[in-house]
Every structure is written in C-alpha cells, then in structure tokens.
Enzyme design. Structure first.
Site, PDB file in Angstrom:
ATOM      1  N   GLU A  74       0.736  -0.976  -0.304  1.00 41.28           N
ATOM      2  CA  GLU A  74      -0.082  -0.074  -0.211  1.00 41.28           C
ATOM      3  C   GLU A  74       0.381   1.347   0.209  1.00 41.28           C
ATOM      4  O   GLU A  74       0.114   2.177  -0.777  1.00 41.28           O
ATOM      5  CB  GLU A  74      -1.090   0.267   1.250  1.00 41.28           C
ATOM      6  N   PRO A 284      11.744 -13.882   0.712  1.00 41.02           N
ATOM      7  CA  PRO A 284      10.667 -14.079   1.274  1.00 41.02           C
ATOM      8  C   PRO A 284       9.960 -12.595   1.666  1.00 41.02           C
ATOM      9  O   PRO A 284      10.579 -11.369   0.578  1.00 41.02           O
ATOM     10  CB  PRO A 284      11.042 -14.098   2.810  1.00 41.02           C
ATOM     11  N   LEU A 331      15.118  -4.720   1.615  1.00 46.38           N
ATOM     12  CA  LEU A 331      14.000  -4.121   1.568  1.00 46.38           C
ATOM     13  C   LEU A 331      14.377  -2.945   0.371  1.00 46.38           C
ATOM     14  O   LEU A 331      15.425  -2.216  -0.074  1.00 46.38           O
ATOM     15  CB  LEU A 331      13.585  -3.591   2.867  1.00 46.38           C
ATOM     16  N   ASN A 357       1.388  -8.818  -5.722  1.00 41.96           N
ATOM     17  CA  ASN A 357       1.229  -7.436  -7.339  1.00 41.96           C
ATOM     18  C   ASN A 357       2.497  -8.635  -7.792  1.00 41.96           C
ATOM     19  O   ASN A 357       4.009  -8.273  -7.457  1.00 41.96           O
ATOM     20  CB  ASN A 357       1.681  -6.360  -6.487  1.00 41.96           C
ATOM     21  N   GLU A 360       4.791  -4.973 -10.751  1.00 46.53           N
ATOM     22  CA  GLU A 360       6.136  -4.610 -10.747  1.00 46.53           C
ATOM     23  C   GLU A 360       6.702  -5.889 -11.575  1.00 46.53           C
ATOM     24  O   GLU A 360       7.383  -5.142 -11.839  1.00 46.53           O
ATOM     25  CB  GLU A 360       6.135  -4.705  -9.430  1.00 46.53           C
TER      26      GLU A 360
END
Length: 451
Positions: A74, A284, A331, A357, A360
């Site tokens: 989000e 992961p 990340l 998603n 991307e």
C-alpha cells in the site's frame, strides 16, 4: 466541507459498542504481540503508545492531509499518487500512517519537511478520537482495504471526510464483511468516496454500503522502474548473467518448503534444471523470515548466498558460481531483483494466500508463473494471463515444469517479455483517474499548507 454521513441504527450502535469493548479487552494481547515482533523487527518497538492514541510530541498545526498505507504494498501504491497530490495541493503537509514495520520503513522516503508519520491507532473509540484530536487532519485517504468501523465512526463525528483509494475487495473478504454487516455496513456507508480498481471490486464495495463508488483502475499499473534499481541491476548483471536467474518473488511461509519438495521429488526434472545452470533467487515477503528461510534451504542441502553479503558493489563471482540459491535479504530492491531475472514464480499464489502484486514484475519486463491463488489481485492476474505476460499453473510441480520448458524453448520467454509492456500500457492511467475523482475533495484541503 465534509458531507453529512448516514447515522447508525440502534442495532449498529450496539454492535459497535460490543466491538469496541472486545478490542479494549484485547489490548494486552496486542502489546504482547508487538513485543514479540520487535525482537525480530525493532520498528515494532518504536512509539508503541501511538497504537493506543497517546502522543509524546506536541500536536502539529492543523490542516494535514492524512494518508493511511498499512503495509509495504500500500505504501508503494501511495508513492505513485503522492506527487500528483502535492501538485494539486500546493504546500500540502502529509500525515502518513501505517500498521506494519515494512510500511513504516518504506514510508520514510516519502516524507518532506513539515510532514508527519505515525502508527494508525488500535480501533477503539478512545484511541481513534485522540488520534484525530492530536493531528487534526482535514481529510483521510485510506489505501486499498483499510476500513475500520471505529475509525470511520470517529471520523464521522469529527467531520473528517474519508476516501478509500485504489480500493479492492476479494470475494473472501466480501463474504466475511457481509456476515458482519452490522459493523461493515456503517463503516462502508461512512466513506465519502470509494475509488475502486475494477468493476468487480466496485460491485462488492457497493453491496457493503459504499455510497459513491467509482471505477478508476489500479494505481500500481503506473509504476516506473527507478534509476536506482536499474543502476543496481546493472552492477549485478555481469556476474548474474552467466546463469539463468529464476526468482521466487515475495514468498510466504510454507511456499519455500513446497518449492524444495517439488525440486527434490523428481530427479529427472532436477537434473534438467541443473544442466540449464539455473540460479534461484529467493525473496521472502517478510524480512523476519530471512534467517529461517536460509536454514531451511541449507538443511535441504542447497548452497545459499545472501544478497546482503554483496554490500554496495557487485557480487563475488566465485561465490555466486558456487551457490544454488541467492537469498534476497533486503528491502526496497524488488525492481532490481526482477530486472536480473528471466522469470518469476509469484509468491502467495502457491498456497491459499491470495498472491502478491505481479504488476511490478511486468514493469521490469519479467514474466510471471503463478499458482491458483491470486484472489488479492484477481483482475490484474487475469489480465496478465490474457495478455501473455503471465501463465497460471496448477501447483509448484507444474511451475517447475514450466521453468524447464521456458528455458529450453526460449520463444515463450521472448513473447512473454514483450507482453509485459503491453500489459503495463493497457493498465496505466489510474493516477490521473484518481486525481480527477478527487478534484471535488481538493478544494477542501487546499489551505492545508497555511493552517
């Protein structure tokens, strides 16, 4: 000014009171959970009092535009909309709230001077009221699914209009919400505007009580590849291009075990994958699982190299050559991972978790192999399969069969890579559609920078 919103019936008021009582009783369990999570993700130990509506800092000046992005996905979607919001509201000051550590960490990069960032409070009447009193937002923008009965009721009383953006509603979530209509009904009726990703989402949201529901598309189709991701992928490419990289993208708990079991269950298929020189890139979804996943891979007899060992430079060629698996333990580098991969197996879709998603991946030209469980992104998944940018398979065994087929017969890969661009082009435009729909709300918040 904020529009008048429907009030609650007697039954709904009673249901909301019982709901609030239950949440107050559960507060000690929430505190315990946060302490446990903080042991692996220290962000969860920060500003815990905010979760319960208590704030140490002085209240900021009023007039904030409040945007809630619960987690990583989000927050990434919010990042696509924010530049247009800032352009539409000169001098805008943002209040960005989250519910997870990954969302909080990702959101920091979106802040500008004068902005605020906080945890969204636990959904009790006291906490939500104190949140609104402290920050005094002029408008609330909720991303995707975050509709909480107590929060909506508090905003109704405070006359803070709430808009649900990039809204989605899976069939599973819709059925659950329908069963609790005494709570969900007032919550969805209390939204001033709902901007849905698809007609299916819009129909479900309307049936739950949404008053002004419009279909505007999925913000995530407006994603672009960042220069930083491209530069990072370029640094890795010289080493990684020696072998075909196949990514397991945003895997959830249990899926790595499914993959390992499928790999080892058919020696003939495994031999073909090894002959092709496949380098598995395993990423992961949740960072607290990185160490556990490495242990799982190595206990199965596979040699594992961690991306974190590369630092800011290129991978060590000899270490990568000796590895079977690269663990993507970082990340904000998903785009770089997709850019160096021939194809990706979509996490969350091989167990009944709804899928992650895939847009991307398409933006990076990476075709996707997905399992049967894509209910969180059902329309995007269906469109990707229709365009040829993704293929749906029965299970992990079939996914590995497809990897072999695609690498031994690369025509599918070249066609699928071309289809990813077509998929993005077909879906783009949701940012502009959102801003068009929000234009009636913008004058209400125009003076946020001067309050």
């Amino acid at each position: 000014m904020a529009q008048a919103l429907p009030g609650l019936s007697g039954i709904e008021r009673t249901a909301l009171a019982i709901y609030g009582l239950v949440l107050r009783i559960l507060q000690p369990l929430l505190r315990r959970k946060l302490r446990r999570r903080a042991q692996q993700e220290p962000e969860y130990g920060l500003n815990v009092a905010q979760r319960f509506g208590y704030y140490v800092d002085d209240a900021p000046p009023g007039g904030l535009v409040w945007l809630h992005a619960v987690s990583l996905g989000e927050t990434r979607a919010a990042a696509l909309l924010l530049p247009a919001l800032r352009e539409a509201i000169p001098g805008m000051r943002l209040l960005l709230t989250h519910g997870t550590a990954t969302g909080l960490a990702q959101g920091r990069a979106l802040l500008q001077p004068g902005d605020e960032q906080a945890w969204l409070p636990w959904d009790t009447a006291q906490a939500t009221r104190q949140f609104l009193v402290h920050f005094k937002p002029r408008i609330g923008l909720l991303m995707e699914t975050e509709v909480w009965p107590g929060l909506v009721e508090a905003c109704r009383h405070a006359r803070v209009p709430l808009c649900l953006l990039n809204a989605r509603m899976s069939e599973k979530s819709w059925r659950q919400a329908s069963r609790w209509s005494w709570l969900s009904g007032p919550a969805y009726r209390g939204l001033s505007l709902v901007l849905a990703q698809s007609p299916t989402d819009a129909l479900r949201l309307q049936s739950l009580g949404g008053q002004d529901v419009r279909v505007v598309g999925n913000l995530k189709f407006d994603v672009t590849v960042s220069a930083q991701a491209q530069a990072l992928a370029n640094r890795w490419q010289d080493v990684l291009s020696a072998r075909p990289v196949v990514m397991l993208a945003s895997t959830r708990e249990g899926e790595e075990a499914l993959w390992l079991q499928a790999l080892q269950s058919q020696p003939s298929r495994l031999a073909r994958l090894q002959a092709l020189g496949v380098l598995w890139l395993l990423v992961p979804r949740h960072p607290q699982r990185f160490d556990d996943v490495q242990v799982l891979v190595e206990q199965a007899g596979w040699r594992c190299e961690r991306r974190s060992a590369w630092g800011a430079g290129a991978p060590d060629a000899s270490r990568v050559a000796a590895a079977d698996v690269v663990l993507g333990d970082s990340l904000s580098e998903m785009q770089a991972y997709y850019l160096v991969s021939r194809m990706a197996l979509l996490g969350g879709s091989f167990a009944p978790l709804g899928g992650q998603n895939l847009i991307e991946a398409a933006a990076c030209g990476c075709p996707v192999v997905m399992g049967q469980h894509t209910f969180n992104f059902s329309d995007a998944a269906a469109l990707a399969a229709e365009q040829g940018a993704a293929v749906r398979v029965q299970d992990m065994h079939a996914a590995l069969d497809h990897v072999v087929l695609a690498l031994e017969h690369p025509q599918w890969l070249s066609q699928a890579q071309a289809a990813t661009a077509q998929l993005l082009e077909k879906g783009r435009g949701a940012v502009a559609q959102h801003m068009t729909a929000l234009k009636a709300m913008v004058p209400f918040a125009m003076d946020t920078g001067r309050k």
